[in-house]
Enzyme design. Structure first.
Site, short mmCIF file in Angstrom:
data_model
loop_
_atom_site.label_atom_id
_atom_site.label_comp_id
_atom_site.label_asym_id
_atom_site.label_seq_id
_atom_site.Cartn_x
_atom_site.Cartn_y
_atom_site.Cartn_z
N ASP A 18 3.87 14.13 27.68
CA ASP A 18 3.46 13.01 26.38
C ASP A 18 4.90 12.59 26.31
O ASP A 18 5.47 11.40 25.01
CB ASP A 18 3.10 14.27 25.40
CG ASP A 18 2.28 15.12 25.21
OD1 ASP A 18 0.99 14.16 25.69
OD2 ASP A 18 1.73 16.04 25.12
N LYS A 21 4.83 8.65 29.67
CA LYS A 21 4.97 8.08 30.54
C LYS A 21 3.95 6.56 30.40
O LYS A 21 4.17 5.33 31.56
CB LYS A 21 3.78 8.85 31.52
CG LYS A 21 5.41 10.08 31.65
CD LYS A 21 4.07 10.96 32.74
CE LYS A 21 3.51 11.45 32.03
NZ LYS A 21 3.72 12.19 30.77
N GLY A 45 -4.06 10.43 29.04
CA GLY A 45 -4.02 10.14 27.50
C GLY A 45 -3.09 9.59 27.82
O GLY A 45 -2.24 9.35 26.32
N HIS A 46 -2.60 8.97 27.99
CA HIS A 46 -1.59 7.51 27.95
C HIS A 46 -2.02 6.49 26.28
O HIS A 46 -2.84 6.19 27.06
CB HIS A 46 -1.31 6.79 29.71
CG HIS A 46 -0.89 7.33 30.31
ND1 HIS A 46 0.29 8.19 30.07
CD2 HIS A 46 -0.45 7.42 31.74
CE1 HIS A 46 0.31 8.71 31.66
NE2 HIS A 46 -0.15 8.00 32.19
N GLN A 226 0.86 14.52 32.25
CA GLN A 226 1.61 15.43 32.42
C GLN A 226 3.03 15.76 32.60
O GLN A 226 3.85 14.28 32.15
CB GLN A 226 1.09 16.72 32.57
CG GLN A 226 -0.57 17.12 32.08
CD GLN A 226 -1.50 16.29 33.63
OE1 GLN A 226 -1.27 16.78 34.32
NE2 GLN A 226 -2.72 16.31 32.54
P1 GDP Z 1 2.34 10.15 28.26
O1 GDP Z 1 1.34 10.64 28.14
O2 GDP Z 1 3.98 10.27 28.82
O3 GDP Z 1 1.68 8.71 27.99
O4 GDP Z 1 2.76 10.26 26.34
P2 GDP Z 1 1.53 9.38 25.13
O5 GDP Z 1 1.00 8.51 25.52
O6 GDP Z 1 0.43 11.21 25.14
O7 GDP Z 1 2.53 9.52 24.37
C1 GDP Z 1 3.37 9.08 23.96
C2 GDP Z 1 3.16 7.87 22.16
O8 GDP Z 1 4.41 7.95 21.74
C3 GDP Z 1 2.93 7.12 22.11
O9 GDP Z 1 1.95 7.33 20.82
C4 GDP Z 1 3.39 5.97 22.45
O10 GDP Z 1 2.61 4.62 21.70
C5 GDP Z 1 4.72 6.55 21.30
N1 GDP Z 1 5.89 5.80 22.22
C6 GDP Z 1 6.13 5.84 23.20
N2 GDP Z 1 7.17 5.33 23.12
C7 GDP Z 1 8.07 6.03 22.38
C8 GDP Z 1 9.20 5.37 21.31
O11 GDP Z 1 9.71 4.39 22.02
N3 GDP Z 1 9.05 5.39 20.48
C9 GDP Z 1 8.39 6.04 19.51
N4 GDP Z 1 8.32 5.79 18.17
N5 GDP Z 1 7.02 6.05 20.03
C10 GDP Z 1 7.10 5.81 21.02
#
Ligand code: GDP
Length: 426
Positions: A18, A21, A45-46, A226
């Site tokens: 999370d 990515k 779940g991106h 992950q």
């Molecule tokens: P992933 O699985 O690594 O892609 O992560 P997720 O998508 O589950 O979680 C990332 C969350 O953080 C999402 O809701 C994104 O929109 C949000 N997000 C990503 N980068 C940033 C950031 O720089 N600032 C904030 N506030 N939210 C972010």
């Protein structure tokens, strides 16, 4: 990070998942020709935000949102066909054409309904905090050499015979696990018969496709799901996922050799979160944890579960840097810390009074370590509009400098908000 010589990049989460990515892949995919998912399943779940639209992609690489990108679901992925097609349909409904630019490895294993039943039944006895989507049991079948692969759909008669055996076995296991649920062979057969005509036109020897792309100098992004601390070998076992999330897994799961990769970008939050059970040494106290969770929107994209929140842990990121061979860091969610007067950073651990510089193998030991913190001044200012490092408050720059020094990896990107444009390229 792409340049004339760096055309094949891996993006991995360098904490417990999370990390954002999805956003980094989205930013890099703007310059990419291919985006490849190499492990995991529909538990990734991106989340990608474009304008007012939010896309949650679990099974399809988020690169699909860029029209020039060809997306590959690699051999290392376990494919949950119904989610995959629901996502394709959702993209089509929102006007995004995927025709001719998505391929699925014919060596990828299928996640079937009996895997989900087994997942739910096992989770009752061995509480690991899985997402319950059948990913673990599907990988177990893969390594137990009884998986059903995309290529098996080419000969439905054989697939039916395999199913008869696997469903029977699953039902025996369900009984053993004390579950009242049973898988139905007829339903599984009907499912495969319905899905085969949709999957097979997309099935390909994707390792060959990716290898050719790399050799032609096309820009290829290998997208991890992950995080490194959830890797089945390098993570906080047994509270891990069932695949190799780290960069080594990228080449295996994409079907190319390790020498094809030119760089590895590790994505880290400016703090730390984790979903589910297992140790989290820098977990914040209730008030700060709740504040990070609220400001960071720390609820799972797939499960809606609240994430546990804590401070940046340099021991974790140094370890991730080593096991992935990181060549760059992307620090996300810096903006979430904007209102904190002080920001602690864990510089090392102490275990039973001794300095402990490396991650212990034993999960109990990690549960007992005491983080040593350095408390840095906050910046009490919004960072969301910064587009260059120089736009950031001095204290935020000092914070990033400290993360870079402690991690030993140069920071290449800083993300300061959910939107696509809220990114600083260093
Ligand atoms: P992933 O699985 O690594 O892609 O992560 P997720 O998508 O589950 O979680 C990332 C969350 O953080 C999402 O809701 C994104 O929109 C949000 N997000 C990503 N980068 C940033 C950031 O720089 N600032 C904030 N506030 N939210 C972010």
């Amino acid at each position: 990070m792409f340049d004339d010589r760096t055309t094949c990049l891996v993006v991995v989460g360098a904490q417990w998942g999370d990390e954002g990515k999805g956003k980094l892949v989205d930013v890099l995919a703007e310059r990419a020709d291919f985006v490849v998912r190499y492990q995991g399943g529909a538990n990734a779940g991106h989340t990608v935000v474009i304008g007012d639209s939010q896309f949650i992609l679990r099974q399809i690489p988020s690169g699909i949102l860029h029209p020039q990108v060809t997306c590959i679901v690699g051999n290392g992925v376990v494919l949950e066909p119904e989610t995959f097609f629901a996502e394709l349909d959702q993209l089509a409904e929102r006007g995004i054409s995927t025709a001719g630019r998505i391929f699925v490895s014919d060596r990828a294993h299928l996640v079937l309904p009996y895997h989900k039943l087994l997942d739910a039944a096992s989770e009752k006895s061995q509480k690991l905090g899985t997402t319950g989507r059948g990913i673990g049991p599907a990988y177990e079948d893969k390594y137990g050499r009884r998986g059903i692969r995309v290529t098996d759909l080419r000969r439905l008669e054989c697939a039916r015979a395999l199913l008869a055996d696997r469903v029977q076995r699953a039902n025996r296991l369900l009984e053993l696990l004390g579950s009242a649920e049973r898988a139905s062979l007829e339903q599984h057969v009907a499912l495969l018969e319905r899905l085969a005509p949709r999957i097979l036109p997309l099935a390909a020897d994707t390792g060959l496709v990716v290898d050719r792309a790399v050799k032609q100098g096309r820009r290829v992004l290998l997208e991890g799901a992950q995080g490194s601390l959830l890797d089945v070998d390098h993570g906080t076992y047994p509270y891990v996922t069932s695949s190799n999330t780290t960069a080594g897994g990228a080449t295996v799961g994409a079907g190319i050799g390790p020498t094809a990769v030119h760089g590895v970008l590790g994505v880290v939050k400016a703090y730390t979160t984790r979903v589910g059970n297992g140790p989290l040494p820098t977990e914040a106290g209730e008030a700060d944890g709740e504040r990070l969770r609220r400001l960071g929107g720390e609820f799972g994209a797939v499960t809606g579960r609240a994430r546990r929140c804590g401070w940046f842990d340099a021991t974790v990121v140094r370890y991730a840097a080593r096991v992935n061979g990181l060549t760059g860091l992307a620090v996300t969610k810096l903006d979430v810390l904007d209102s904190f007067a002080e920001v602690p950073v864990c510089t090392a651990y102490r275990l039973e009074g001794e300095e402990c510089e490396e991650m212990p193998a034993e999960v109990d030991a990690l549960g007992r370590v005491e983080p040593s913190y350095q408390v840095l001044p906050g910046w009490s200012q919004s960072t969301g509009e910064a587009r260059r490092l120089a736009d950031l408050p001095a204290a935020a720059r000092a914070y990033l400098d400290r993360l870079e020094a402690l991690s030993g990896v140069p920071i290449r990107y800083v993300s300061v908000g959910t939107r696509r444009d809220q990114i600083i390229e260093v």
